[in-house]
Design a protein around this motif. Structure first.
Motif, PDB file in Angstrom:
ATOM      1  N   ARG A 126       0.829  -1.211   0.000  1.00  0.00           N
ATOM      2  CA  ARG A 126       0.000   0.000   0.000  1.00  0.00           C
ATOM      3  C   ARG A 126       0.864   1.261   0.000  1.00  0.00           C
ATOM      4  N   ALA A 127       2.001   1.200   0.691  1.00  0.00           N
ATOM      5  CA  ALA A 127       2.903   2.348   0.723  1.00  0.00           C
ATOM      6  C   ALA A 127       3.553   2.582  -0.633  1.00  0.00           C
ATOM      7  N   VAL A 128       3.826   1.500  -1.358  1.00  0.00           N
ATOM      8  CA  VAL A 128       4.484   1.604  -2.663  1.00  0.00           C
ATOM      9  C   VAL A 128       3.494   2.023  -3.748  1.00  0.00           C
ATOM     10  N   ALA A 129       2.245   1.541  -3.680  1.00  0.00           N
ATOM     11  CA  ALA A 129       1.263   1.781  -4.750  1.00  0.00           C
ATOM     12  C   ALA A 129       1.056   3.278  -5.000  1.00  0.00           C
ATOM     13  N   ARG A 130       0.703   4.034  -3.977  1.00  0.00           N
ATOM     14  CA  ARG A 130       0.603   5.492  -4.034  1.00  0.00           C
ATOM     15  C   ARG A 130      -0.129   6.004  -5.280  1.00  0.00           C
ATOM     16  N   HIS A 131      -1.285   5.447  -5.541  1.00  0.00           N
ATOM     17  CA  HIS A 131      -2.052   5.889  -6.714  1.00  0.00           C
ATOM     18  C   HIS A 131      -3.517   5.588  -6.459  1.00  0.00           C
ATOM     19  N   PRO A 132      -4.421   6.512  -6.767  1.00  0.00           N
ATOM     20  CA  PRO A 132      -5.839   6.300  -6.472  1.00  0.00           C
ATOM     21  C   PRO A 132      -6.482   5.159  -7.248  1.00  0.00           C
ATOM     22  N   ARG A 133      -5.850   4.720  -8.341  1.00  0.00           N
ATOM     23  CA  ARG A 133      -6.439   3.640  -9.144  1.00  0.00           C
ATOM     24  C   ARG A 133      -5.709   2.312  -8.980  1.00  0.00           C
ATOM     25  N   ILE A 134      -4.759   2.270  -8.045  1.00  0.00           N
ATOM     26  CA  ILE A 134      -4.052   1.024  -7.733  1.00  0.00           C
ATOM     27  C   ILE A 134      -4.350   0.668  -6.283  1.00  0.00           C
ATOM     28  N   THR A 135      -4.907  -0.520  -6.068  1.00  0.00           N
ATOM     29  CA  THR A 135      -5.294  -0.956  -4.728  1.00  0.00           C
ATOM     30  C   THR A 135      -4.564  -2.239  -4.358  1.00  0.00           C
ATOM     31  N   ALA A 136      -3.836  -2.209  -3.250  1.00  0.00           N
ATOM     32  CA  ALA A 136      -3.195  -3.423  -2.720  1.00  0.00           C
ATOM     33  C   ALA A 136      -4.171  -4.103  -1.774  1.00  0.00           C
ATOM     34  N   THR A 137      -4.401  -5.381  -1.964  1.00  0.00           N
ATOM     35  CA  THR A 137      -5.427  -6.087  -1.217  1.00  0.00           C
ATOM     36  C   THR A 137      -5.002  -7.519  -0.913  1.00  0.00           C
ATOM     37  N   ALA A 138      -5.534  -8.060   0.162  1.00  0.00           N
ATOM     38  CA  ALA A 138      -5.352  -9.475   0.504  1.00  0.00           C
ATOM     39  C   ALA A 138      -6.689 -10.195   0.352  1.00  0.00           C
ATOM     40  N   ILE A 139      -7.378  -9.918  -0.723  1.00  0.00           N
ATOM     41  CA  ILE A 139      -8.741 -10.424  -0.921  1.00  0.00           C
ATOM     42  C   ILE A 139      -8.809 -11.948  -0.909  1.00  0.00           C
ATOM     43  N   GLU A 140      -7.691 -12.628  -1.225  1.00  0.00           N
ATOM     44  CA  GLU A 140      -7.728 -14.095  -1.225  1.00  0.00           C
ATOM     45  C   GLU A 140      -8.037 -14.658   0.161  1.00  0.00           C
ATOM     46  N   THR A 141      -7.711 -13.893   1.208  1.00  0.00           N
ATOM     47  CA  THR A 141      -8.049 -14.363   2.556  1.00  0.00           C
ATOM     48  C   THR A 141      -9.552 -14.371   2.764  1.00  0.00           C
ATOM     49  N   GLU A 142     -10.256 -13.429   2.145  1.00  0.00           N
ATOM     50  CA  GLU A 142     -11.720 -13.410   2.234  1.00  0.00           C
ATOM     51  C   GLU A 142     -12.334 -14.464   1.326  1.00  0.00           C
ATOM     52  N   LEU A 143     -11.765 -14.605   0.120  1.00  0.00           N
ATOM     53  CA  LEU A 143     -12.309 -15.565  -0.838  1.00  0.00           C
ATOM     54  C   LEU A 143     -12.060 -16.998  -0.398  1.00  0.00           C
ATOM     55  N   GLY A 144     -11.021 -17.197   0.432  1.00  0.00           N
ATOM     56  CA  GLY A 144     -10.672 -18.546   0.857  1.00  0.00           C
ATOM     57  C   GLY A 144     -10.001 -19.347  -0.233  1.00  0.00           C
ATOM     58  N   THR A 145      -9.306 -18.655  -1.143  1.00  0.00           N
ATOM     59  CA  THR A 145      -8.645 -19.334  -2.255  1.00  0.00           C
ATOM     60  C   THR A 145      -7.132 -19.300  -2.069  1.00  0.00           C
ATOM     61  N   ARG A 146      -6.472 -20.290  -2.653  1.00  0.00           N
ATOM     62  CA  ARG A 146      -5.018 -20.377  -2.561  1.00  0.00           C
ATOM     63  C   ARG A 146      -4.358 -20.290  -3.926  1.00  0.00           C
ATOM     64  N   TYR A 147      -5.027 -20.820  -4.933  1.00  0.00           N
ATOM     65  CA  TYR A 147      -4.452 -20.867  -6.279  1.00  0.00           C
ATOM     66  C   TYR A 147      -5.101 -19.821  -7.185  1.00  0.00           C
ATOM     67  N   THR A 148      -4.316 -19.305  -8.116  1.00  0.00           N
ATOM     68  CA  THR A 148      -4.775 -18.222  -8.993  1.00  0.00           C
ATOM     69  C   THR A 148      -6.044 -18.592  -9.748  1.00  0.00           C
TER      70      THR A 148
END
Length: 206
Positions: A73-95
């Protein structure tokens, strides 16, 4: 972006690039690729999918998910780039599973999988990798030393007839998969491996 932001119709009609990885750590190269993707592919957003644990990488040298997400999130620094850990919510491990769940949750959103040429070369090692190409358009970015080998690799050859010319890249997000393109973006020297080595020797991040 917290888990509550991933519900509802808020992303309907948007073109969103998905850049997955360990981000161990995130660096200027990730941001460089994301900014290029926004412009070259005509995307509305780019999501960095910070993986809880890449199945192909050792956990020994892996920073915690919280540390990697905060740094991203510190590196992204752009309103249209979002760093997320959404896979923890989705419960997925593989792409492949992550993409399938995102497509299911957001049927009116146009997702594009973003990856470097190094990953195009090794993607046949990924679990159910062909489902990625069958599910969403794919954009591959040039990376130093990897591009030539990647374009001659198993994945590129298997989907050779579905490759979209770079001059038509802005139409990638609305094309029906399987479809992919290779972008000859300006190269960036940043490397997560090099940054970890520098940190180990007492230098700061690059």
């Amino acid at each position: 972006m917290g888990p509550h932001r991933y519900s509802g119709p808020g992303f309907a009609g948007l073109r969103i690039g998905l850049l997955g990885g360990s981000f161990n750590p995130a660096h200027a190269g990730h941001r460089h690729i994301s900014l290029y993707a926004l412009k070259a592919l005509g995307l509305d957003r780019v999501w960095w999918l910070v993986s809880p644990q890449n199945p192909l990488k050792s956990a020994r040298d892996m920073a915690s998910l919280e540390e990697r997400l905060a740094w991203a999130r510190a590196v992204a620094r752009h309103p249209r780039i979002t760093a997320t850990a959404i896979e923890t919510e989705l419960g997925t491990r593989y792409t492949a599973a992550t993409i399938a769940e995102l497509v299911r949750r957001f049927p009116r959103t146009r997702f594009v999988w973003l990856m470097g040429a190094d990953n195009l070369r090794q993607i046949p090692r990924w679990k159910r990798w062909t489902r990625i190409f069958e599910s969403v358009p794919v954009a591959v970015f040039a990376r130093p030393t990897y591009s030539l080998g990647a374009l001659g690799g198993v994945a590129a050859q298997r989907y050779a007839r579905f490759r979209l010319a770079e001059t038509r890249a802005k139409g990638l997000s609305v094309a029906a998969p399987p479809v992919w393109t290779f972008l000859r973006n300006p190269l960036h020297p940043a490397s997560a491996t090099a940054i970890r080595r520098a940190r180990a020797h007492g230098s700061g991040p690059q």
